[in-house]
Write a protein that holds these residues in place. Sequence first.
Motif, mmCIF file in Angstrom:
data_model
loop_
_atom_site.group_PDB
_atom_site.id
_atom_site.type_symbol
_atom_site.label_atom_id
_atom_site.label_comp_id
_atom_site.label_asym_id
_atom_site.label_seq_id
_atom_site.Cartn_x
_atom_site.Cartn_y
_atom_site.Cartn_z
ATOM 1 N N ILE A 41 -15.091 -53.534 5.722
ATOM 2 C CA ILE A 41 -12.929 -53.607 5.873
ATOM 3 C C ILE A 41 -13.436 -54.506 6.976
ATOM 4 C CG2 ILE A 41 -12.030 -51.708 7.353
ATOM 5 C CD1 ILE A 41 -14.355 -49.469 6.582
ATOM 6 N N VAL A 42 -14.172 -54.630 7.958
ATOM 7 C CA VAL A 42 -13.719 -55.629 8.960
ATOM 8 C C VAL A 42 -13.667 -57.141 8.726
ATOM 9 C CG1 VAL A 42 -15.028 -56.863 10.817
ATOM 10 C CG2 VAL A 42 -15.094 -54.327 10.112
ATOM 11 N N LEU A 43 -14.457 -57.602 7.335
ATOM 12 C CA LEU A 43 -14.541 -58.775 7.188
ATOM 13 C C LEU A 43 -12.624 -59.200 6.181
ATOM 14 C CD1 LEU A 43 -17.854 -59.866 5.878
ATOM 15 C CD2 LEU A 43 -16.529 -60.881 8.235
ATOM 16 N N PRO A 44 -11.708 -58.853 5.420
ATOM 17 C CA PRO A 44 -10.907 -58.765 4.829
ATOM 18 C C PRO A 44 -9.801 -58.604 5.918
ATOM 19 C CG PRO A 44 -11.825 -57.174 3.812
ATOM 20 C CD PRO A 44 -13.111 -57.765 5.216
ATOM 21 N N VAL A 45 -9.885 -57.639 7.090
ATOM 22 C CA VAL A 45 -8.315 -57.869 8.088
ATOM 23 C C VAL A 45 -8.823 -58.909 8.935
ATOM 24 C CG1 VAL A 45 -8.100 -56.180 10.151
ATOM 25 C CG2 VAL A 45 -8.476 -55.592 8.024
ATOM 26 N N LEU A 46 -10.282 -59.358 9.512
ATOM 27 C CA LEU A 46 -10.055 -60.882 10.553
ATOM 28 C C LEU A 46 -9.756 -61.831 9.546
ATOM 29 C CD1 LEU A 46 -13.524 -60.193 11.731
ATOM 30 C CD2 LEU A 46 -11.381 -59.906 12.940
ATOM 31 N N LEU A 47 -9.931 -61.684 8.383
ATOM 32 C CA LEU A 47 -9.257 -62.962 7.511
ATOM 33 C C LEU A 47 -8.188 -62.890 7.367
ATOM 34 C CD1 LEU A 47 -11.724 -63.510 4.704
ATOM 35 C CD2 LEU A 47 -11.562 -64.749 6.707
ATOM 36 N N PHE A 48 -8.009 -61.575 7.342
ATOM 37 C CA PHE A 48 -5.644 -61.504 6.999
ATOM 38 C C PHE A 48 -5.046 -62.437 8.275
ATOM 39 C CE2 PHE A 48 -2.263 -58.632 7.928
ATOM 40 C CZ PHE A 48 -1.069 -59.476 6.776
ATOM 41 N N CYS A 49 -5.999 -61.809 9.407
ATOM 42 C CA CYS A 49 -5.072 -61.980 11.203
ATOM 43 C C CYS A 49 -5.257 -63.236 11.478
ATOM 44 C CB CYS A 49 -6.122 -61.213 11.683
ATOM 45 S SG CYS A 49 -6.003 -59.548 12.092
ATOM 46 N N GLY A 50 -6.080 -64.658 10.185
ATOM 47 C CA GLY A 50 -5.809 -66.321 10.178
ATOM 48 C C GLY A 50 -7.286 -66.641 11.511
ATOM 49 N N LEU A 51 -8.612 -65.934 11.082
ATOM 50 C CA LEU A 51 -9.803 -66.701 11.184
ATOM 51 C C LEU A 51 -9.960 -67.087 10.013
ATOM 52 C CD1 LEU A 51 -9.008 -64.170 13.621
ATOM 53 C CD2 LEU A 51 -11.368 -64.052 13.332
ATOM 54 N N THR A 52 -10.613 -68.528 10.181
ATOM 55 C CA THR A 52 -11.135 -68.750 9.319
ATOM 56 C C THR A 52 -12.358 -67.727 8.817
ATOM 57 O OG1 THR A 52 -12.680 -70.292 11.042
ATOM 58 C CG2 THR A 52 -11.311 -71.161 10.101
ATOM 59 N N PRO A 53 -13.292 -68.258 7.661
ATOM 60 C CA PRO A 53 -13.956 -67.547 6.677
ATOM 61 C C PRO A 53 -15.101 -67.130 7.973
ATOM 62 C CG PRO A 53 -12.733 -68.539 5.299
ATOM 63 C CD PRO A 53 -12.737 -69.065 6.864
ATOM 64 N N VAL A 54 -15.981 -68.665 8.579
ATOM 65 C CA VAL A 54 -17.211 -68.335 9.005
ATOM 66 C C VAL A 54 -16.546 -68.322 10.603
ATOM 67 C CG1 VAL A 54 -18.710 -70.190 10.259
ATOM 68 C CG2 VAL A 54 -18.001 -70.849 8.784
ATOM 69 N N GLN A 55 -15.450 -67.887 11.303
ATOM 70 C CA GLN A 55 -15.381 -67.392 12.058
ATOM 71 C C GLN A 55 -15.038 -65.945 11.947
ATOM 72 O OE1 GLN A 55 -11.520 -69.335 13.668
ATOM 73 N NE2 GLN A 55 -12.303 -70.899 14.637
#
Length: 251
Positions: free
Chosen positions: A31-45
Amino acid sequence: MEITVELLGLLFIVAVIAAWVDTLAGGGGLIVLPVLLFCGLTPVQALATNKCQGFVGTLTATMTLIVKRKLSVRKLPVLMFYTAIGALTGTWLIQQINTDWLQWFVPVLLLSIAGYFWLVPAVGAEEGVPKMQEKTWARYVVPVIGFYDGFFGPGTGSFFAASQVALRGKKLIEATVVAKPLNFVSNITSLLLFAAGGQVIWLIGVVMMVGQMLGAVLGAHSIYWGGAKLIRPIVIFMCIAMSVRQLWLIV
Protein backbone atom coordinates in the motif's frame (compact mmCIF):
# COMPACT_ATOMS: atom_id res chain seq x y z
CA MET A 1 8.86 17.18 -4.96
CA GLU A 2 6.63 19.65 -3.10
CA ILE A 3 5.42 18.49 0.31
CA THR A 4 2.04 20.08 1.08
CA VAL A 5 -0.34 19.77 4.02
CA GLU A 6 -2.80 17.93 1.77
CA LEU A 7 -0.12 15.44 0.75
CA LEU A 8 0.88 14.82 4.36
CA GLY A 9 -2.78 14.27 5.30
CA LEU A 10 -3.17 11.71 2.52
CA LEU A 11 -0.01 9.90 3.57
CA PHE A 12 -1.21 9.83 7.18
CA ILE A 13 -4.40 8.01 6.11
CA VAL A 14 -2.40 5.65 3.92
CA ALA A 15 -0.15 4.83 6.89
CA VAL A 16 -3.14 4.03 9.13
CA ILE A 17 -4.59 1.61 6.58
CA ALA A 18 -1.21 0.04 5.80
CA ALA A 19 -0.40 -0.52 9.48
CA TRP A 20 -3.76 -2.19 10.12
CA VAL A 21 -3.26 -4.56 7.18
CA ASP A 22 0.41 -5.19 8.01
CA THR A 23 -0.36 -6.05 11.63
CA LEU A 24 -2.93 -8.62 10.58
CA ALA A 25 -1.23 -10.24 7.63
CA GLY A 26 1.86 -8.41 6.44
CA GLY A 27 2.16 -6.66 3.10
CA GLY A 28 1.58 -3.09 4.25
CA GLY A 29 4.40 -2.05 1.95
CA LEU A 30 2.17 -2.97 -0.99
CA ILE A 31 0.00 0.00 0.00
CA VAL A 32 2.70 2.46 1.03
CA LEU A 33 5.40 2.02 -1.61
CA PRO A 34 3.25 2.75 -4.71
CA VAL A 35 1.85 5.86 -3.02
CA LEU A 36 5.32 7.16 -2.12
CA LEU A 37 6.54 6.56 -5.67
CA PHE A 38 3.47 8.31 -7.07
CA CYS A 39 4.25 11.30 -4.84
CA GLY A 40 7.63 11.70 -6.51
CA LEU A 41 10.11 9.88 -4.27
CA THR A 42 12.86 7.89 -5.94
CA PRO A 43 12.68 4.09 -5.50
CA VAL A 44 15.44 4.12 -2.87
CA GLN A 45 13.84 7.04 -1.00
CA ALA A 46 10.46 5.27 -1.09
CA LEU A 47 11.95 2.05 0.29
CA ALA A 48 13.88 3.91 3.00
CA THR A 49 10.93 6.09 4.04
CA ASN A 50 8.67 3.05 4.08
CA LYS A 51 11.05 1.42 6.57
CA CYS A 52 11.00 4.64 8.58
CA GLN A 53 7.24 4.62 9.06
CA GLY A 54 6.91 0.83 9.00
CA PHE A 55 9.10 0.12 12.00
CA VAL A 56 6.82 2.27 14.17
CA GLY A 57 3.83 0.17 13.18
CA THR A 58 5.50 -3.11 14.05
CA LEU A 59 6.87 -1.64 17.30
CA THR A 60 3.44 -0.32 18.31
CA ALA A 61 1.78 -3.64 17.50
CA THR A 62 4.44 -5.48 19.52
CA MET A 63 4.07 -3.24 22.57
CA THR A 64 0.27 -3.43 22.40
CA LEU A 65 0.40 -7.23 22.37
CA ILE A 66 2.85 -7.27 25.29
CA VAL A 67 0.64 -4.95 27.33
CA LYS A 68 -2.37 -7.15 26.53
CA ARG A 69 -0.24 -10.15 27.65
CA LYS A 70 -0.70 -11.86 24.31
CA LEU A 71 3.03 -12.00 23.51
CA SER A 72 5.67 -13.86 25.52
CA VAL A 73 9.04 -12.12 25.45
CA ARG A 74 11.05 -15.02 26.89
CA LYS A 75 12.30 -16.40 23.57
CA LEU A 76 12.24 -13.16 21.60
CA PRO A 77 15.88 -12.01 22.15
CA VAL A 78 17.32 -15.02 20.31
CA LEU A 79 14.81 -14.73 17.45
CA MET A 80 15.44 -10.98 17.21
CA PHE A 81 19.20 -11.56 17.04
CA TYR A 82 18.92 -13.96 14.12
CA THR A 83 16.45 -11.63 12.39
CA ALA A 84 18.81 -8.67 12.74
CA ILE A 85 21.75 -10.62 11.31
CA GLY A 86 19.67 -11.60 8.30
CA ALA A 87 18.28 -8.08 7.73
CA LEU A 88 21.71 -6.48 8.06
CA THR A 89 23.17 -8.86 5.50
CA GLY A 90 20.26 -8.40 3.10
CA THR A 91 20.32 -4.60 3.26
CA TRP A 92 24.03 -4.57 2.54
CA LEU A 93 23.83 -7.12 -0.28
CA ILE A 94 20.94 -5.45 -2.14
CA GLN A 95 23.29 -2.57 -2.89
CA GLN A 96 25.99 -4.83 -4.32
CA ILE A 97 24.36 -7.16 -6.88
CA ASN A 98 21.94 -7.26 -9.80
CA THR A 99 18.43 -8.10 -8.59
CA ASP A 100 16.47 -8.64 -11.83
CA TRP A 101 15.72 -12.26 -10.92
CA LEU A 102 13.68 -11.10 -7.89
CA GLN A 103 11.01 -9.71 -10.22
CA TRP A 104 9.87 -13.25 -11.00
CA PHE A 105 10.92 -15.11 -7.87
CA VAL A 106 8.98 -13.03 -5.33
CA PRO A 107 5.55 -13.28 -7.05
CA VAL A 108 5.95 -17.06 -7.29
CA LEU A 109 6.87 -17.22 -3.60
CA LEU A 110 3.91 -15.08 -2.55
CA LEU A 111 1.45 -17.03 -4.69
CA SER A 112 2.74 -20.24 -3.12
CA ILE A 113 1.89 -18.91 0.35
CA ALA A 114 -1.55 -17.76 -0.82
CA GLY A 115 -2.18 -21.19 -2.36
CA TYR A 116 -1.11 -22.92 0.84
CA PHE A 117 -3.61 -21.01 2.96
CA TRP A 118 -6.32 -21.29 0.28
CA LEU A 119 -6.06 -25.03 -0.26
CA VAL A 120 -5.74 -25.87 3.42
CA PRO A 121 -8.62 -23.90 5.00
CA ALA A 122 -8.01 -25.21 8.51
CA VAL A 123 -4.31 -24.34 8.50
CA GLY A 124 -3.40 -22.50 11.67
CA ALA A 125 -6.80 -23.06 13.25
CA GLU A 126 -5.40 -25.71 15.57
CA GLU A 127 -1.85 -26.37 16.69
CA GLY A 128 -0.24 -29.03 14.49
CA VAL A 129 2.74 -31.37 14.65
CA PRO A 130 6.04 -29.47 14.25
CA LYS A 131 8.04 -30.46 11.19
CA MET A 132 11.11 -28.61 12.41
CA GLN A 133 12.67 -28.08 15.82
CA GLU A 134 12.41 -24.58 17.24
CA LYS A 135 16.18 -24.10 17.37
CA THR A 136 16.51 -25.13 13.73
CA TRP A 137 13.74 -22.75 12.68
CA ALA A 138 15.31 -19.91 14.68
CA ARG A 139 18.84 -20.45 13.35
CA TYR A 140 18.07 -21.01 9.68
CA VAL A 141 14.55 -19.90 8.70
CA VAL A 142 14.32 -16.69 10.77
CA PRO A 143 17.56 -15.11 9.46
CA VAL A 144 16.57 -16.01 5.87
CA ILE A 145 13.29 -14.11 6.26
CA GLY A 146 15.16 -11.25 7.95
CA PHE A 147 17.57 -11.26 5.02
CA TYR A 148 14.62 -11.07 2.63
CA ASP A 149 13.21 -8.02 4.43
CA GLY A 150 16.53 -6.20 4.24
CA PHE A 151 17.05 -7.33 0.66
CA PHE A 152 13.56 -6.63 -0.72
CA GLY A 153 10.75 -6.51 1.85
CA PRO A 154 7.13 -6.98 0.73
CA GLY A 155 5.29 -9.72 2.61
CA THR A 156 7.86 -10.23 5.38
CA GLY A 157 5.19 -10.47 8.07
CA SER A 158 3.36 -13.09 6.00
CA PHE A 159 6.56 -15.11 5.63
CA PHE A 160 7.30 -15.05 9.36
CA ALA A 161 3.77 -16.19 10.17
CA ALA A 162 3.49 -18.78 7.38
CA SER A 163 6.83 -20.39 8.28
CA GLN A 164 5.67 -20.93 11.86
CA VAL A 165 2.38 -22.46 10.76
CA ALA A 166 3.95 -24.72 8.15
CA LEU A 167 7.16 -25.70 9.93
CA ARG A 168 6.44 -25.29 13.63
CA GLY A 169 2.77 -26.32 13.64
CA LYS A 170 1.70 -23.08 15.31
CA LYS A 171 -1.79 -21.61 15.25
CA LEU A 172 -2.15 -18.76 12.80
CA ILE A 173 -3.01 -16.27 15.54
CA GLU A 174 0.04 -17.24 17.61
CA ALA A 175 2.28 -17.14 14.54
CA THR A 176 0.98 -13.70 13.56
CA VAL A 177 1.65 -12.35 17.04
CA VAL A 178 5.25 -13.61 17.11
CA ALA A 179 5.84 -12.18 13.62
CA LYS A 180 5.33 -8.60 14.85
CA PRO A 181 8.51 -8.16 16.96
CA LEU A 182 10.60 -9.99 14.35
CA ASN A 183 9.31 -7.73 11.60
CA PHE A 184 10.11 -4.73 13.80
CA VAL A 185 13.73 -5.84 14.18
CA SER A 186 14.19 -6.38 10.45
CA ASN A 187 12.62 -2.97 9.73
CA ILE A 188 14.72 -1.01 12.22
CA THR A 189 17.94 -2.71 11.11
CA SER A 190 17.33 -1.79 7.48
CA LEU A 191 16.26 1.73 8.45
CA LEU A 192 19.54 2.41 10.24
CA LEU A 193 21.52 1.60 7.11
CA PHE A 194 19.23 3.66 4.88
CA ALA A 195 19.34 6.61 7.29
CA ALA A 196 23.13 6.49 7.31
CA GLY A 197 22.98 6.89 3.54
CA GLY A 198 20.66 9.93 3.77
CA GLN A 199 17.81 8.26 1.88
CA VAL A 200 14.95 8.87 4.35
CA ILE A 201 12.52 11.78 3.74
CA TRP A 202 12.02 12.54 7.42
CA LEU A 203 9.04 14.94 7.24
CA ILE A 204 6.97 12.36 5.40
CA GLY A 205 8.34 9.60 7.58
CA VAL A 206 7.40 11.29 10.86
CA VAL A 207 3.81 12.04 9.73
CA MET A 208 3.38 8.45 8.58
CA MET A 209 4.86 7.20 11.87
CA VAL A 210 1.90 8.72 13.71
CA GLY A 211 -0.51 7.06 11.30
CA GLN A 212 1.30 3.76 11.74
CA MET A 213 0.87 3.95 15.52
CA LEU A 214 -2.89 4.34 15.20
CA GLY A 215 -3.26 1.64 12.55
CA ALA A 216 -1.05 -0.81 14.44
CA VAL A 217 -3.07 -0.46 17.65
CA LEU A 218 -6.27 -1.11 15.71
CA GLY A 219 -4.63 -4.08 14.00
CA ALA A 220 -3.32 -5.59 17.23
CA HIS A 221 -6.85 -5.54 18.66
CA SER A 222 -8.30 -6.87 15.40
CA ILE A 223 -6.12 -9.99 15.63
CA TYR A 224 -8.24 -11.20 18.52
CA TRP A 225 -11.54 -9.66 17.40
CA GLY A 226 -11.61 -11.71 14.24
CA GLY A 227 -9.04 -14.42 14.88
CA ALA A 228 -7.99 -16.77 12.11
CA LYS A 229 -11.23 -16.13 10.19
CA LEU A 230 -10.11 -12.53 9.71
CA ILE A 231 -6.38 -13.10 9.26
CA ARG A 232 -6.53 -15.99 6.77
CA PRO A 233 -8.42 -14.17 3.95
CA ILE A 234 -6.26 -11.07 4.42
CA VAL A 235 -3.08 -13.17 4.14
CA ILE A 236 -4.40 -14.74 0.93
CA PHE A 237 -5.53 -11.41 -0.53
CA MET A 238 -2.30 -9.56 0.30
CA CYS A 239 -0.10 -12.33 -1.13
CA ILE A 240 -2.09 -12.42 -4.37
CA ALA A 241 -2.28 -8.62 -4.59
CA MET A 242 1.47 -8.22 -4.08
CA SER A 243 2.13 -10.87 -6.73
CA VAL A 244 -0.25 -9.31 -9.27
CA ARG A 245 1.24 -5.87 -8.72
CA GLN A 246 4.81 -7.14 -9.16
CA LEU A 247 3.95 -9.13 -12.30
CA TRP A 248 2.04 -6.15 -13.72
CA LEU A 249 5.17 -3.99 -13.40
CA ILE A 250 7.40 -6.44 -15.26
CA VAL A 251 5.09 -7.69 -18.02
